[in-house]
Motif scaffolding. Structure first.
Motif, PDB file in Angstrom:
ATOM      1  N   UNK A   1       0.845  -1.188   0.000  1.00 27.76           N
ATOM      2  CA  UNK A   1       0.000   0.000   0.000  1.00 27.76           C
ATOM      3  C   UNK A   1       0.886   1.245   0.000  1.00 27.76           C
ATOM      4  N   UNK A   2       0.588   2.140  -0.849  1.00 20.56           N
ATOM      5  CA  UNK A   2       1.388   3.342  -0.986  1.00 20.56           C
ATOM      6  C   UNK A   2       0.814   4.476  -0.148  1.00 20.56           C
ATOM      7  N   UNK A   3       1.696   5.349   0.307  1.00 22.06           N
ATOM      8  CA  UNK A   3       1.255   6.535   1.036  1.00 22.06           C
ATOM      9  C   UNK A   3       0.864   7.665   0.091  1.00 22.06           C
ATOM     10  N   UNK A   4       1.149   7.482  -1.188  1.00 20.94           N
ATOM     11  CA  UNK A   4       0.793   8.513  -2.165  1.00 20.94           C
ATOM     12  C   UNK A   4      -0.705   8.489  -2.428  1.00 20.94           C
ATOM     13  N   UNK A   5      -1.292   9.657  -2.619  1.00 21.04           N
ATOM     14  CA  UNK A   5      -2.720   9.681  -2.961  1.00 21.04           C
ATOM     15  C   UNK A   5      -2.936   9.263  -4.410  1.00 21.04           C
ATOM     16  N   UNK A   6      -4.094   8.735  -4.698  1.00 21.93           N
ATOM     17  CA  UNK A   6      -4.479   8.486  -6.077  1.00 21.93           C
ATOM     18  C   UNK A   6      -4.776   9.823  -6.737  1.00 21.93           C
ATOM     19  N   UNK A   7      -4.475   9.941  -8.004  1.00 20.50           N
ATOM     20  CA  UNK A   7      -4.723  11.172  -8.755  1.00 20.50           C
ATOM     21  C   UNK A   7      -5.547  10.821  -9.989  1.00 20.50           C
ATOM     22  N   UNK A   8      -6.686  11.471 -10.119  1.00 19.38           N
ATOM     23  CA  UNK A   8      -7.506  11.350 -11.315  1.00 19.38           C
ATOM     24  C   UNK A   8      -7.781  12.764 -11.789  1.00 19.38           C
ATOM     25  N   UNK A   9      -7.298  13.089 -12.949  1.00 15.55           N
ATOM     26  CA  UNK A   9      -7.515  14.431 -13.488  1.00 15.55           C
ATOM     27  C   UNK A   9      -8.400  14.306 -14.711  1.00 15.55           C
ATOM     28  N   UNK A  10      -9.524  14.979 -14.673  1.00 14.58           N
ATOM     29  CA  UNK A  10     -10.428  15.020 -15.819  1.00 14.58           C
ATOM     30  C   UNK A  10     -10.468  16.467 -16.286  1.00 14.58           C
ATOM     31  N   UNK A  11     -10.045  16.692 -17.499  1.00 13.48           N
ATOM     32  CA  UNK A  11     -10.033  18.046 -18.050  1.00 13.48           C
ATOM     33  C   UNK A  11     -11.102  18.143 -19.130  1.00 13.48           C
ATOM     34  N   UNK A  12     -11.908  19.168 -19.044  1.00 12.45           N
ATOM     35  CA  UNK A  12     -12.966  19.396 -20.016  1.00 12.45           C
ATOM     36  C   UNK A  12     -12.621  20.587 -20.879  1.00 12.45           C
ATOM     37  N   UNK A  13     -12.966  20.481 -22.121  1.00 12.60           N
ATOM     38  CA  UNK A  13     -12.722  21.567 -23.058  1.00 12.60           C
ATOM     39  C   UNK A  13     -14.080  22.129 -23.481  1.00 12.60           C
ATOM     40  N   UNK A  14     -14.284  23.393 -23.296  1.00 13.28           N
ATOM     41  CA  UNK A  14     -15.508  24.080 -23.720  1.00 13.28           C
ATOM     42  C   UNK A  14     -16.762  23.624 -22.992  1.00 13.28           C
ATOM     43  N   UNK A  15     -16.622  23.063 -21.799  1.00 13.83           N
ATOM     44  CA  UNK A  15     -17.793  22.602 -21.063  1.00 13.83           C
ATOM     45  C   UNK A  15     -18.419  23.721 -20.243  1.00 13.83           C
ATOM     46  N   UNK A  16     -17.651  24.748 -19.967  1.00 11.06           N
ATOM     47  CA  UNK A  16     -18.118  25.845 -19.118  1.00 11.06           C
ATOM     48  C   UNK A  16     -18.482  25.307 -17.747  1.00 11.06           C
ATOM     49  N   UNK A  17     -19.540  25.823 -17.169  1.00  8.92           N
ATOM     50  CA  UNK A  17     -19.959  25.356 -15.839  1.00  8.92           C
ATOM     51  C   UNK A  17     -21.273  24.593 -15.934  1.00  8.92           C
ATOM     52  N   UNK A  18     -21.478  23.872 -17.013  1.00  9.93           N
ATOM     53  CA  UNK A  18     -22.754  23.211 -17.244  1.00  9.93           C
ATOM     54  C   UNK A  18     -22.939  21.929 -16.448  1.00  9.93           C
ATOM     55  N   UNK A  19     -21.893  21.384 -15.837  1.00  6.26           N
ATOM     56  CA  UNK A  19     -22.064  20.187 -15.022  1.00  6.26           C
ATOM     57  C   UNK A  19     -22.758  20.577 -13.722  1.00  6.26           C
ATOM     58  N   UNK A  20     -23.519  19.668 -13.172  1.00  6.55           N
ATOM     59  CA  UNK A  20     -24.312  19.959 -11.978  1.00  6.55           C
ATOM     60  C   UNK A  20     -23.499  20.461 -10.800  1.00  6.55           C
ATOM     61  N   UNK A  21     -22.324  19.862 -10.572  1.00  6.56           N
ATOM     62  CA  UNK A  21     -21.509  20.246  -9.414  1.00  6.56           C
ATOM     63  C   UNK A  21     -20.943  21.661  -9.535  1.00  6.56           C
ATOM     64  N   UNK A  22     -21.031  22.272 -10.705  1.00  5.98           N
ATOM     65  CA  UNK A  22     -20.570  23.658 -10.888  1.00  5.98           C
ATOM     66  C   UNK A  22     -21.727  24.623 -11.101  1.00  5.98           C
TER      67      UNK A  22
END
Length: 110
Positions: A1-22
C-alpha cells in the motif's frame, strides 16, 4: 500500500460550468460527474491562460505560460514552438510517471 494519494484528473474543453456540481444548466444532466466531484477535490474557481485550446492545454500540462512556451494558437502541427517544447520539458503525466505513478491518458489533451 502506498502513502501517495491516487490522482484522477479530468479536463474538459468548452464545457463551461454546465455540469451539476458547478451550478449546472437546466438542459444538462451529469449525475456521474456530480458523484465523483462529491467524493474528491473539485476545483471550482479555475482560469485558463489563453482564450484558445492549445495554449491553455500546453500551459496546464507543462506548467508554463504561453509567453514562455511560445504556443499562442491552435495550429500545433506547424508551430515550431510546440514541436520543440516537448523535448526539453517534462509534462504533468511524465512527471507523475517519473515519481512512481502509473499514468494513462486519453482524448485530445495531447
Amino acid at each position: 500500500m502506498s502513502d501517495r494519494p491516487n490522482v484522477l484528473m479530468i479536463a474538459f474543453d468548452d464545457l463551461n460550468d454546465w455540469v451539476g456540481c458547478l451550478g449546472g444548466h437546466p438542459d444538462v444532466r451529469t449525475p456521474n460527474l456530480d458523484r465523483l466531484a462529491a467524493r474528491g477535490t473539485l476545483f471550482a474557481n479555475t482560469h485558463c491562460q489563453a482564450p484558445l485550446c492549445n495554449p491553455s492545454r500546453t500551459s496546464l500540462l507543462y506548467g508554463i505560460r504561453p509567453s514562455s512556451s511560445g504556443v499562442y494558437d491552435n495550429c500545433e502541427t506547424h508551430d515550431p514552438a510546440y514541436q520543440t517544447l516537448r523535448k526539453p520539458r517534462r509534462n504533468l503525466p511524465q512527471y507523475l510517471r517519473d515519481h512512481g505513478y502509473r499514468t494513462l491518458t486519453a482524448g485530445k489533451l495531447f
